[in-house]
Design a protein around this motif. Structure first.
Motif, PDB file in Angstrom:
ATOM      1  N   ASN A  59       0.834  -1.199   0.000  1.00 51.05           N
ATOM      2  CA  ASN A  59       0.000   0.000   0.000  1.00 51.05           C
ATOM      3  C   ASN A  59       0.880   1.264   0.000  1.00 51.05           C
ATOM      4  O   ASN A  59       0.642   2.203  -0.761  1.00 51.05           O
ATOM      5  N   ALA A  60       1.897   1.258   0.840  1.00 49.74           N
ATOM      6  CA  ALA A  60       2.791   2.419   0.920  1.00 49.74           C
ATOM      7  C   ALA A  60       3.555   2.618  -0.388  1.00 49.74           C
ATOM      8  O   ALA A  60       3.724   3.742  -0.866  1.00 49.74           O
ATOM      9  N   ILE A  61       4.012   1.522  -0.991  1.00 48.07           N
ATOM     10  CA  ILE A  61       4.747   1.601  -2.263  1.00 48.07           C
ATOM     11  C   ILE A  61       3.845   2.185  -3.351  1.00 48.07           C
ATOM     12  O   ILE A  61       4.253   3.050  -4.125  1.00 48.07           O
ATOM     13  N   GLY A  92       3.412   9.692   0.042  1.00 48.72           N
ATOM     14  CA  GLY A  92       2.541   9.915  -1.112  1.00 48.72           C
ATOM     15  C   GLY A  92       1.367  10.826  -0.812  1.00 48.72           C
ATOM     16  O   GLY A  92       1.328  11.517   0.206  1.00 48.72           O
ATOM     17  N   GLN A  93       0.396  10.804  -1.716  1.00 43.67           N
ATOM     18  CA  GLN A  93      -0.770  11.666  -1.605  1.00 43.67           C
ATOM     19  C   GLN A  93      -1.767  11.161  -0.564  1.00 43.67           C
ATOM     20  O   GLN A  93      -2.584  11.927  -0.055  1.00 43.67           O
ATOM     21  N   GLY A  94      -1.695   9.882  -0.276  1.00 42.54           N
ATOM     22  CA  GLY A  94      -2.613   9.320   0.698  1.00 42.54           C
ATOM     23  C   GLY A  94      -3.966   8.965   0.103  1.00 42.54           C
ATOM     24  O   GLY A  94      -4.227   9.210  -1.080  1.00 42.54           O
ATOM     25  N   ASN A 132       5.288  14.668   6.951  1.00 49.05           N
ATOM     26  CA  ASN A 132       5.449  14.937   5.511  1.00 49.05           C
ATOM     27  C   ASN A 132       4.892  13.823   4.638  1.00 49.05           C
ATOM     28  O   ASN A 132       5.393  13.576   3.545  1.00 49.05           O
ATOM     29  N   GLY A 133       3.920  13.152   5.140  1.00 51.50           N
ATOM     30  CA  GLY A 133       3.330  12.067   4.355  1.00 51.50           C
ATOM     31  C   GLY A 133       2.168  11.487   5.117  1.00 51.50           C
ATOM     32  O   GLY A 133       1.334  12.225   5.639  1.00 51.50           O
TER      33      GLY A 133
END
Lengths: 143, 111
Positions: A59-61, A92-94, A132-133
């Motif tokens: 998911n994070a990748i 990422g953008q989330g 920051n993410g």
């Protein structure tokens, strides 16, 4: 010895590449196997932690900046007595975890079971902005 | 991904020589299966006896193979699932979708 507090903190930072999934998953398995505090099936717990960490890291990748070779994923496992917390950070953008519905298991979709696994094997899962993410946090009471 | 392929009793058997079927190698498996189907090998058996870990994308790759074999009126059979891998199929109810045999030796010959 009884009465002592078991504390384990593991922090791993790897490039955001799927080739590191087995490393993260295997570390989670080994940690699970040391958890004397867990009275259930420790081999099953090991598989389930391997699975939820694998899914969380994928998911994070997927949500990190694609194609950036310098991008990393940070994974933390924190155990204090019977409380297990896992944090997976991305830059990422989330996305909105609460907007992800349970999968329709009778539909033969090729995707959509990863968050289902996390929600099944952990007591709760959250995803929020941080550092920051974003951070995906999972909690399980090791009872 | 390390896969060995052989033809036996009218079926094409793919033996996965990987401990993990996950997001790192599932795309490759999906493509490999699709290529076999396109080349006319439509009666496939996937030997999972060496796989001790499967994630959602591994299940997805097998589902892709199943659907693409069905589109070609072929067959797509799984064999040799280890207990924890089997439990992932049961949790997601995919054990009701796939034909699953305990071992390669128990897969019937194809007519």
């Amino acid at each position: 010895m009884g009465g002592e507090t078991d504390i384990i903190n593991v922090e791993i930072v790897v490039p955001n590449q799927t080739r590191y999934l087995s490393l993260i998953g295997n570390i989670a398995e080994q940690v699970a196997k040391t958890l004397d505090v867990y009275t259930g099936d420790r081999d099953a717990l090991a598989y389930h932690l391997n699975l939820v960490l694998t899914e969380a890291m994928v998911n994070a990748i997927q949500h990190a900046a694609p194609g950036d070779a310098n991008e990393t994923v940070r994974v933390c496992m924190r155990i204090r007595d019977k409380d297990l917390r896992i944090y997976v950070y991305d830059h990422g953008q989330g996305f909105d975890l609460n907007a992800v519905p349970p999968p329709n298991l009778d539909a033969l979709n090729e995707r959509g079971r990863g968050i289902f696994f996390m929600r099944t094997f952990m007591d709760w899962v959250s995803y929020r902005k941080a550092d920051n993410g974003n951070v995906l946090e999972m909690y399980k009471r090791l009872a | 991904m390390n896969i060995s392929t052989e033809n036996r009793n009218g079926r094409t058997i793919l033996s996965l020589k990987e401990e993990r079927l996950d997001a790192h190698n599932s795309g490759e498996l999906k493509d490999y299966i699709l290529k076999l189907l396109e080349d006319g090998h439509t009666r496939l058996v996937i030997d999972l006896s060496g796989v001790r870990f499967i994630d959602s994308s591994g299940l997805g790759a097998l589902l892709s193979g199943y659907k693409n074999a069905s589109l070609r009126s072929g067959s797509f059979v799984l064999a040799g699932l280890q207990p924890r891998v089997q439990s992932m199929f049961e949790l997601t109810r995919l054990h009701r979708v796939f034909d699953i045999y305990p071992s390669l030796g128990e897969v019937p010959s194809s007519n």
